[in-house]
Motif scaffolding. Structure first.
Motif, short mmCIF file in Angstrom:
data_model
loop_
_atom_site.label_atom_id
_atom_site.label_comp_id
_atom_site.label_asym_id
_atom_site.label_seq_id
_atom_site.Cartn_x
_atom_site.Cartn_y
_atom_site.Cartn_z
N ARG A 37 0.82 -1.21 0.00
CA ARG A 37 0.00 0.00 0.00
C ARG A 37 0.85 1.27 0.00
N ASP A 38 1.93 1.25 0.76
CA ASP A 38 2.83 2.40 0.74
C ASP A 38 3.39 2.63 -0.66
N ARG A 39 3.78 1.54 -1.32
CA ARG A 39 4.36 1.67 -2.67
C ARG A 39 3.33 2.17 -3.67
N VAL A 40 2.12 1.62 -3.63
CA VAL A 40 1.09 2.04 -4.57
C VAL A 40 0.79 3.53 -4.40
N ALA A 41 0.66 3.97 -3.16
CA ALA A 41 0.37 5.39 -2.91
C ALA A 41 1.53 6.26 -3.37
N ARG A 42 2.75 5.82 -3.09
CA ARG A 42 3.92 6.62 -3.46
C ARG A 42 4.07 6.72 -4.98
N GLU A 43 3.83 5.62 -5.67
CA GLU A 43 4.09 5.60 -7.11
C GLU A 43 2.90 6.05 -7.94
N HIS A 44 1.68 5.92 -7.40
CA HIS A 44 0.49 6.16 -8.22
C HIS A 44 -0.46 7.21 -7.66
N GLY A 45 -0.17 7.76 -6.49
CA GLY A 45 -0.98 8.85 -5.98
C GLY A 45 -2.05 8.44 -4.98
N GLY A 46 -2.79 9.44 -4.54
CA GLY A 46 -3.74 9.26 -3.44
C GLY A 46 -5.05 8.60 -3.81
N VAL A 47 -5.33 8.46 -5.10
CA VAL A 47 -6.47 7.69 -5.58
C VAL A 47 -5.92 6.75 -6.65
N ALA A 48 -5.71 5.51 -6.28
CA ALA A 48 -5.07 4.54 -7.17
C ALA A 48 -5.94 3.30 -7.30
N ARG A 49 -5.71 2.55 -8.38
CA ARG A 49 -6.51 1.35 -8.65
C ARG A 49 -5.59 0.15 -8.84
N TYR A 50 -5.95 -0.95 -8.21
CA TYR A 50 -5.27 -2.21 -8.51
C TYR A 50 -6.33 -3.30 -8.62
N ARG A 51 -5.92 -4.45 -9.12
CA ARG A 51 -6.88 -5.53 -9.34
C ARG A 51 -6.54 -6.73 -8.47
N LEU A 60 -7.38 4.51 -1.35
CA LEU A 60 -7.52 5.94 -1.08
C LEU A 60 -6.57 6.36 0.03
N THR A 61 -5.66 7.24 -0.29
CA THR A 61 -4.76 7.82 0.71
C THR A 61 -4.73 9.35 0.63
N ASP A 62 -5.54 9.90 -0.25
CA ASP A 62 -5.69 11.35 -0.34
C ASP A 62 -6.74 11.80 0.68
N PRO A 63 -6.40 12.67 1.63
CA PRO A 63 -7.34 13.06 2.68
C PRO A 63 -8.65 13.64 2.16
N ASP A 64 -8.61 14.37 1.04
CA ASP A 64 -9.86 14.91 0.49
C ASP A 64 -10.78 13.79 0.02
N ALA A 65 -10.22 12.78 -0.63
CA ALA A 65 -11.03 11.65 -1.08
C ALA A 65 -11.57 10.87 0.12
N ILE A 66 -10.75 10.70 1.13
CA ILE A 66 -11.18 9.98 2.33
C ILE A 66 -12.29 10.74 3.04
N GLN A 67 -12.16 12.06 3.11
CA GLN A 67 -13.19 12.88 3.74
C GLN A 67 -14.51 12.76 2.97
N GLN A 68 -14.44 12.71 1.66
CA GLN A 68 -15.65 12.53 0.85
C GLN A 68 -16.36 11.23 1.22
N VAL A 69 -15.60 10.15 1.36
CA VAL A 69 -16.19 8.84 1.60
C VAL A 69 -16.72 8.71 3.03
N LEU A 70 -15.92 9.16 4.01
CA LEU A 70 -16.28 8.95 5.41
C LEU A 70 -17.18 10.04 5.98
N VAL A 71 -17.14 11.24 5.40
CA VAL A 71 -17.82 12.37 6.04
C VAL A 71 -18.84 13.03 5.11
N THR A 72 -18.37 13.73 4.08
CA THR A 72 -19.27 14.62 3.34
C THR A 72 -20.30 13.87 2.50
N GLU A 73 -19.94 12.69 1.99
CA GLU A 73 -20.90 11.90 1.21
C GLU A 73 -21.05 10.50 1.79
#
Length: 458
Positions: A37-51, A60-73
């Protein structure tokens, strides 16, 4: 803010690792969970996809995206199938994994159990049980502090739940919970077999769940009989409160639901706090200058008195130590969610039902939020630093409506236990093994080796 759907890129446009044919990133993501997970976030950003096995997973490691999921939406997301596969066989429809209106009803019924007044009532018991545990230790002996903290926190949460000493049952409860947690780690190819097929791990899990159900049913039934006989008050303890709580329609919880909630509180109420205590003692043992500063505060603020509900609030450095420990080694490493409709996150369309893996572990160690993030430095937690920190760059208890209902109980317990133990003993790390390289991702962040320390009486 949520992105607008008409400008969203398709899910396959999200960056991420290629993985293997068919398996995708299954083997790497399970065998080397934290590093992956550390590598995926470091290499591919705060919203990344794997299979994984043909299924898209968004990390999700971008705080804005996490806030959307857990709080605002948050209303657009549920814990989802993967989470339910892990916990529903263990906890039934308890608060941790129930959803929708039923969850809101249960939360409403359970919330009064964790008011500040109720939590304050537990403080003296927490200190007493910690002192009793330390009384059984000897100067110079080597102990597995993880095992000790698991036993202590189970004793404490059982007394809070039941209001009685159930030490004769806690070994069986602890063994069952241990088996459940170890089995939940998974990560072998046997876990790919259909759920209906028995495996050694699933058999152990089934036996542990049956044992836990039997013990909890007995305890709840004893409490129910005591209430009927008028031997205890309806709010004498957590189980009594659950048995007598009524919703707005005057309905009470079904017997099976009470059992599910008690199991949930037993598991969540001792596992994560025990890990927080274990990790904090480990970090203090490797950072003697931090321990020295903490001991000076305990001496200055408490003198010869025990820590208590009122005095622990004055222990500002202790608060920083616990906060920093739960940042660097979060007892809960991640959160699972799934959208109930197509949503847009980070500019990408995420189809309904796609697993979302939210990683506290990675976010808490991100240099974008924390200077020198792998260093244990409680001093970083100044008012100014916290004011500038994104609210979802630190979330050991989750966030939003589904934030842990027992967070204040857990924090009070951790601080009182530490203040009590550290004034009696120093803890010397015996095993030179790097603890971080011996952690597994079950439902929580668990050591795979004993955390051995030598006690030195002060």
């Amino acid at each position: 803010m949520s992105d607008t759907a008409d400008t969203a890129l398709p899910p396959e446009a999200a960056p991420g690792p290629d993985g293997l044919p068919v398996l995708g990133s299954y083997l790497e993501s399970t065998r080397d969970f934290f590093t992956f997970r550390d590598r995926v976030a470091r290499e591919h950003g705060g919203v990344a996809r794997y299979r994984v096995l043909g299924q898209d997973v968004f990390l999700l490691t971008d705080p804005d995206a996490i806030q959307q999921v857990l709080v605002t939406e948050n209303e657009k997301f549920v814990k989802g199938e993967l989470f339910q596969q892990q916990l529903r066989p263990i906890l039934g429809n308890g608060l941790l994994n129930s959803e929708g209106e039923f969850w809101r009803r249960q939360r409403h019924l359970i919330q009064p159990v964790f008011t500040p007044r109720r939590i304050a009532d537990y403080a003296e018991m927490m200190v007493d049980r910690t002192s009793a545990t330390a009384d059984g230790w000897a100067d110079g002996e080597v102990r597995d502090v993880h095992r000790d903290m698991m036993g202590l926190t189970l004793d404490i949460v059982a007394r809070a739940l039941m209001g009685v000493d159930i030490r004769d049952r806690t070994p069986a409860i602890g063994a069952a919970l241990d088996t459940v947690m170890e089995a939940s780690a998974g990560g072998t190819l046997l876990d790919l077999l259909p759920q209906r097929l028995p495996t050694p791990s699933r058999q152990r899990m089934s036996e542990a769940i049956a044992s836990l159900d039997r013990i909890v049913d007995e305890l709840v039934d004893e409490k129910r009989q005591a209430l009927r006989a008028g031997d205890i008050e309806p709010d004498a303890d957590v189980v009594s409160a659950l048995l007598t709580a009524e919703d707005d329609d005057g309905d009470r919880m079904a017997a099976e639901q009470v059992r599910d909630e008690v199991k949930t509180l037993l598991l969540a109420g001792h596992e994560t706090t025990a890990l927080a205590l274990t990790f904090t003692l480990h970090l203090l043992a490797h950072n003697p200058e931090v321990e020295e500063t903490l001991l000076a505060e305990l001496e200055a603020e408490l003198g010869d008195d025990d820590a208590g509900f009122d005095t622990v609030r004055d222990l500002e450095y202790l608060d920083k130590v616990v906060t920093e420990s739960m940042r660097l080694l979060p007892p809960v490493h991640g959160i699972l969610r799934e959208p109930t409709e197509d949503v847009t996150i980070g500019g990408y369309r995420v189809p309904e039902g796609t697993p979302l893996s939210i990683s506290q572990w990675t976010v808490h160690r991100d240099p974008a939020h924390y200077d020198d993030p792998l260093t244990f430095r409680p001093e970083r937690w100044t008012d100014e630093f916290e004011a500038d920190l994104h609210p979802l760059a630190y979330f050991p208890f989750s966030s939003g409506p589904r934030r842990c209902v027992g967070d204040r109980f857990a924090l009070l317990e951790a601080k009182l236990v530490l203040a009590t133990l550290l004034r009696r003993y120093s803890f010397e790390a015996v095993d030179p093994v790097d603890l971080e390289s011996h952690l597994e991702a079950s439902i929580t962040t668990r050591p795979t080796v004993p955390v051995q320390m030598r006690l030195h009486e002060r």
